[in-house]
Design an enzyme around this catalytic site. Structure first.
Site, PDB file in Angstrom:
ATOM      1  N   ASP A 154      21.760  -2.844  21.354  1.00 21.03           N
ATOM      2  CA  ASP A 154      22.060  -1.412  20.092  1.00 21.03           C
ATOM      3  C   ASP A 154      23.616  -2.099  19.113  1.00 21.03           C
ATOM      4  O   ASP A 154      22.977  -3.325  18.611  1.00 21.03           O
ATOM      5  CB  ASP A 154      23.104  -0.561  21.136  1.00 21.03           C
ATOM      6  N   HIS A 200      16.615   4.395  25.201  1.00 20.62           N
ATOM      7  CA  HIS A 200      17.271   3.015  24.496  1.00 20.62           C
ATOM      8  C   HIS A 200      18.856   2.233  25.167  1.00 20.62           C
ATOM      9  O   HIS A 200      18.497   1.351  25.440  1.00 20.62           O
ATOM     10  CB  HIS A 200      18.345   4.084  23.743  1.00 20.62           C
TER      11      HIS A 200
END
Length: 256
Positions: A65, A230
């Site tokens: 991320d 994610h």
């Protein structure tokens, strides 16, 4: 977040897992009108200084991320330092903003909301950090199940500090402004091998052609989707390790 990945990698490598500036227990420096102190270039500079302090001139990088975006900038600015790079659940920032549609904007609303001028997002986040943090982290298909309680406690304790909330907002403001200016100034593609991994249940899979976008920014790109959403390192660490172990081993000889 690396509690299930780092110990396995540490059997072979020295593993260094820093909090980015503005996050966790790292420094939260004052900002300016251009958000330069929270640019990925500034954050990458922190990592380079840390690695130099620890005696590492060249290294392998695996990043998730926001850390992946810092790693991308570090690899672009200092390709001599990054031997190989693997990113988790991102495509390059500039290209994601360019390709984003309304579906992505509804899923990744924080990409837009956190960039609003201070103090609007800071005030709203600060009013109830636990609600924001757990709603955001638990919004995926798996909810909050990827996270161990110790991690959730640490995330909330760190994120509840006003300076950390502001630091996160500044990170996203920088991503939408000065980081894109730095991307636009790039004149070459990343030369090192890049392994892009993303979650089959996440927004990258749903809204972008991840490998196509990375191939606009790097010369040697491979990758594939992994099970999960994610938070891959926490939800499916075994899948991350299955991809990272041979990739890093292939390029580790270059460390000598």
């Amino acid at each position: 977040m690396w509690h299930a990945v780092a110990p396995e990698l540490a059997k072979t490598y020295q593993v260094i897992c820093p909090d980015l500036r503005g996050y966790g227990r790292s420094l939260k420096p004052p900002t300016d009108d251009t958000h330069t102190p929270y640019s990925k270039r500034a954050m990458a500079g922190d990592i380079l200084m840390l690695m130099d302090h620890l005696g590492h001139e060249r290294f392998l990088v695996g990043a998730h991320d926001r850390g992946g975006r810092v790693a991308h900038r570090m690899a672009a600015d200092h390709p001599e330092c990054v031997i190989a790079l693997s990113t988790l659940d991102i495509a390059p920032t500039r290209e994601m903003y360019r390709e984003a549609d309304s579906g992505f904007a509804h899923t990744y609303w924080h990409w837009y909301w956190l960039t609003l001028p201070r103090p609007f997002p800071e005030r709203l986040n600060g009013a109830d950090p636990a609600f924001y943090r757990f709603h955001k982290c638990g919004a995926g298909k798996a909810g909050l199940t990827p996270f161990v309680q110790q991690a959730l406690d640490e995330y909330l304790e760190c994120f509840s500090a006003p300076e950390a909330i502001h630091g996160a907002c500044e990170d996203y403001r920088a991503a939408a402004t000065i980081d894109i200016s730095h991307d636009d100034a790039d004149t070459s593609l990343l030369p090192m091998p890049l392994l892009a991994l993303w979650g089959i249940d996440g927004a990258i899979e749903a809204h972008f052609d991840c490998l196509k976008l990375w191939r606009e920014r790097a010369t040697n790109v491979q990758g594939h989707a992994l099970p999960g959403g994610h938070y891959l390192a926490e939800q499916h660490p075994e899948e991350v390790l299955a991809a990272w172990t041979p990739f890093f081993a292939e390029h580790a000889a270059k460390l000598g």
